[in-house]
Design an enzyme around this catalytic site. Structure first.
Site, short mmCIF file in Angstrom:
data_model
loop_
_atom_site.label_atom_id
_atom_site.label_comp_id
_atom_site.label_asym_id
_atom_site.label_seq_id
_atom_site.Cartn_x
_atom_site.Cartn_y
_atom_site.Cartn_z
N ASP A 15 -18.09 3.37 -7.64
CA ASP A 15 -16.65 3.48 -6.98
C ASP A 15 -16.68 5.18 -6.54
O ASP A 15 -16.21 6.14 -8.00
CB ASP A 15 -15.07 2.91 -7.23
CG ASP A 15 -13.96 3.55 -6.13
OD1 ASP A 15 -14.56 4.36 -4.87
OD2 ASP A 15 -13.37 2.84 -6.35
N HIS A 75 -16.12 1.27 -3.55
CA HIS A 75 -14.51 1.74 -2.67
C HIS A 75 -14.12 0.38 -2.40
O HIS A 75 -12.95 -0.46 -2.59
CB HIS A 75 -14.21 3.07 -2.99
CG HIS A 75 -12.62 3.35 -2.84
ND1 HIS A 75 -11.77 2.83 -3.79
CD2 HIS A 75 -11.50 2.87 -1.96
CE1 HIS A 75 -10.03 2.81 -3.30
NE2 HIS A 75 -10.37 3.17 -2.22
N SER A 121 -6.81 0.67 -4.17
CA SER A 121 -6.66 2.57 -4.02
C SER A 121 -4.75 3.08 -4.46
O SER A 121 -4.46 2.54 -5.46
CB SER A 121 -7.31 2.36 -2.74
OG SER A 121 -7.63 3.76 -2.19
N TYR A 167 0.41 -1.04 0.55
CA TYR A 167 0.23 -0.21 -0.30
C TYR A 167 0.60 1.13 -0.11
O TYR A 167 0.79 1.84 -1.31
CB TYR A 167 -0.96 -0.24 0.91
CG TYR A 167 -2.09 0.96 0.74
CD1 TYR A 167 -2.94 1.09 0.30
CD2 TYR A 167 -1.99 2.29 2.04
CE1 TYR A 167 -3.98 2.23 0.13
CE2 TYR A 167 -3.18 3.03 2.02
CZ TYR A 167 -3.89 3.41 0.78
OH TYR A 167 -4.83 4.30 1.20
#
Length: 716
Positions: free
Chosen positions: A652, A687, A569, A489
């Site tokens: 999203d 999302h 993301s 991430y």
């Protein structure tokens, strides 16, 4: 944060891979893909002397509004579906994931009055059900079953909070994965909804007035027709809703029209005498704090406690005018301080910064429970209200603890503990005695002891030491490399801590290795770790991820051509960037709901918050940095790329799907090798949050069958 959401198919002409020749097929040339034709426009944006081509600007339009975008999505899904149907591992993964998901799961209980509220899923229910029981030994009864709200299971129970006495339940409804919420109130005794309903709520805390006569919430102005899923979110304001009245009668408590980009979130103090409003402009923990005295007829004149928007502030508790906060002011790894609201800004240190990162604190009875991260693993301890240590809370070695919420009037709290191979167990802790007992423990269809979890450290490009967790099946032949799923991430101060995922465990169960890298940009080591991976330091995150893959190969964990990278993301951006920078290194890329156009991210919905991590595309220095790594703008033509399966969802409204649409169109247009470059677009999903179980499983089975094909994992 956090951090995904996807689903739906893709397709085309492909040959099935036989179970006995998995590795050979993975290395063989892919069949020619017949991608849909995607119209290229001639849009060019001159910025700071650079002409930036944006040929797929039209794909930014909402799929619900522009029929051409809807047709493009349908055509892409058809191609992707056809391709995925050729993968023999798809059904195998789906079956195993379904088995691993099929166990009773409980959420953390919340006590209000004599009642206990908690969620439960019997295993494969699309959405978890909210239960209530009277007393600890009472029999649980269904209070809200969101599975009855929609035939496709895509309408979810989001945030919920009982009133102080447990008489009412405040809850929010999330439809189709959107960030928008509809807030309602239920009478707990009868199970009936009151007439109250509040709309256009997003990114909001929900908190009751102590007398239960109403609640505080935050909302945005109602968007223009057709703009709900794309328009910028500004002018976030705090309101009070009195039970039994329409939303039009709600009282505006706190608004900042002079700073329209502030998010404003309200919390009622432990004693109910104050309302604290925390304001922040972006995703950074840089807050202002305003305090309102609460009176019978509303709130009094505001008092500004913090107005420099320079540091993190988390309310913990108060004893009259003496308030306790977590802050990183003067402490990059956070500390516990007190402030007398009669002398705003003057701090007294209760617990100093330590070598581990303080991530949470809550008052339970006459104790405060502190939660820490040490090398991305949870630790916890109890202290007195004035900061003196009482005892450690014993947790398993490698895992994540969460919860520890409670009230100053009650010594009882609950916490959850999980790890990569161990689903969540819920514990009840009496802070007066220090005794813990199991509240809910799942019965499993697998043996956690069949899997090993270890932590390794490796050096990034600049010599920085980065931690990584490795999960594999015990007895795996480690004399040769194994197909490896590398997840990352690296942003927004979000820490990647150990947690249970049935879908990822299915990958490990089938002989793959799971690697989770704790990249810079996260919060594992406090503010300095976060700062080292954002703005002009963002390349450090990509270097850390690339170094993780190189380490896995050098150590023999994975062989060359056996690493698939996954992220959602901000992690989708990560995958897109590293695949551009090192297409030779990876066998497959799985970017989910990613931020792919770094020059226009701040123009849609919540995108403008992200400038804290990414910078401003309108500023020349930031623009040059963003353009250098933007996934959409840096796809290389004439270079052989790994297989890529992009995933996103039509609803999203966090990272609008246009990011993924444009990136996919450009990747398919480029001469980037003969491996598949596909997109899977889920319908009635957002999302990530609120996604029903069956869609989670279907999407994960598609992704990991795709990764298995291209890393050589034989799942049959």
């Amino acid at each position: 944060m956090s951090r995904n959401a996807l689903s739906a198919p893709l397709a085309l002409v492909a040959l099935a891979m036989t179970p006995t020749a998995a590795h050979a097929e993975a290395a063989a040339p892919a069949p020619t893909l017949d991608y849909p034709d995607t119209a290229r426009g001639d849009t060019v944006d001159p910025q700071f002397g650079v002409n930036v081509d944006d040929p797929y600007r039209w794909l930014e339009d909402d799929v619900r509004v522009n029929p051409k975008v809807a047709e493009w999505v349908a055509a892409q899904n058809q191609v992707t579906d056809a391709y995925l149907a050729t993968l023999p591992g798809r059904d195998t993964f789906k079956k195993r994931m379904t088995e691993l998901y099929n166990f009773e799961r409980f959420g953390l209980p919340t006590k209000a009055g004599s009642r206990y509220f908690y969620t439960r899923n019997d295993g494969l229910q699309p959405q978890s059900v909210l239960y209530v029981r009277d007393g600890m030994k009472g029999e649980g009864r269904v209070l809200i079953d969101p599975n009855l709200w929609a035939t496709d299971g895509a309408t979810a129970l989001a945030e919920w909070r009982p009133s102080e006495d447990g008489k009412y339940l405040l809850y929010s409804v999330q439809d189709g994965g959107t960030d928008w919420r509809i807030v309602r109130v239920k009478d707990v005794a009868t199970g009936q909804d009151l007439s109250d309903e509040v709309r256009w709520v997003k990114f909001s805390a929900l908190d009751w007035a102590k007398d239960g006569g109403g609640f505080y919430y935050s909302r945005f102005p109602e968007p223009e027709a057709g703009e709900a899923f794309q328009s910028l979110n500004e002018n976030h304001s705090v309101y009070f809703h009195k039970l039994g009245t329409p939303q039009s009668a709600d009282v505006l408590i706190h608004a900042t029209p002079e700073m329209p980009r502030l998010n404003n979130s309200a919390v009622v103090s432990d004693d109910g005498k104050y309302l604290l409003v925390f304001g922040s402009e972006g995703t950074d923990a840089r807050l202002g704090v305003t305090l309102y005295p609460v009176a019978a007829n509303g709130v009094g004149k505001p008092v500004t406690l913090i107005n420099d928007f320079a540091n993190n502030w988390k309310y913990v508790t108060n004893q009259g005018p003496l308030f306790t906060f977590i802050t990183n002011k003067g402490a990059p790894r956070e500390r516990l301080v007190s402030m007398d609201i009669r002398s705003p800004g003057k701090l007294t240190e209760l617990v100093a910064e330590s070598e581990v990162t303080l991530v949470g604190a809550s008052r339970v009875g006459d104790r405060i429970i502190l939660s820490y991260l040490g090398d991305a693993k949870s630790q916890a301890e109890m202290i007195t209200l004035d900061g003196k240590k009482v005892a450690n809370i014993n947790l398993s070695d490698i895992g994540s603890a969460s919860g520890f919420g409670g009230k100053s009037s009650d010594p009882e709290t609950f916490y959850a503990f999980s790890s990569y191979a161990r689903p969540t167990t819920i514990y009840r802790l009496d802070t007066a005695t220090g005794k813990s007992e199991i509240f809910a423990e799942p019965e499993l269809t697998f043996k956690p002891d069949d899997f090993s979890v270890e932590q390794r450290f490796y050096k990034s490009r600049d010599g920085t030491e980065v931690p990584m967790f490795l999960v594999m099946k015990k007895g795996l032949d480690r004399s040769k490399g194994s197909p490896t799923l590398l997840y990352g991430y690296g942003g927004f101060n979000v820490s990647m801590t150990p947690g249970f995922s049935p879908t990822r465990l299915a990958w490990v169960d089938k002989g793959g290795v799971l690697a989770i890298a704790n990249l810079r940009g996260g919060g594992e080591y406090g503010k300095a770790w976060h700062d080292a991976g954002r703005l002009d330091k963002k390349q450090n995150v990509f270097d850390d991820f690339i170094a993780a893959a190189e380490f896995l190969i050098a150590e023999g964990v994975a062989g060359k051509g056996q690493v698939a990278v996954e992220g959602g993301s901000n992690g989708g951006l990560l995958v897109g960037a590293v695949v551009n920078q090192r297409p030779d290194l990876f066998a497959a890329g799985l970017p989910a709901v990613g931020v792919m156009d770094m020059l226009r991210f701040d123009r849609f919905t919540a995108g403008r918050y992200w400038v804290d991590d990414y910078g401003y595309p309108s500023k020349e220095s930031d623009f040059k940095n963003l353009l250098a790594y933007s996934p959409y703008h840096n796809i290389q033509s004439g270079v052989s790329y790994p297989a890529v399966l992009v995933t996103t969802a039509d609803t999203d409204d966090r990272v609008v799907p246009g990011h993924s649409f444009k990136y996919t169109a450009q990747l398919q247009y480029a001469k980037a090798g003969d491996k598949p470059h596909l997109i899977r677009v889920e319908t009635r999903a957002g999302h990530g949050s609120g996604k029903p179980t069956d869609k989670i499983i279907a999407e994960a089975a598609d992704k990991y069958a795709f990764a298995a094909k291209w890393t050589g994992l034989n799942v049959e």
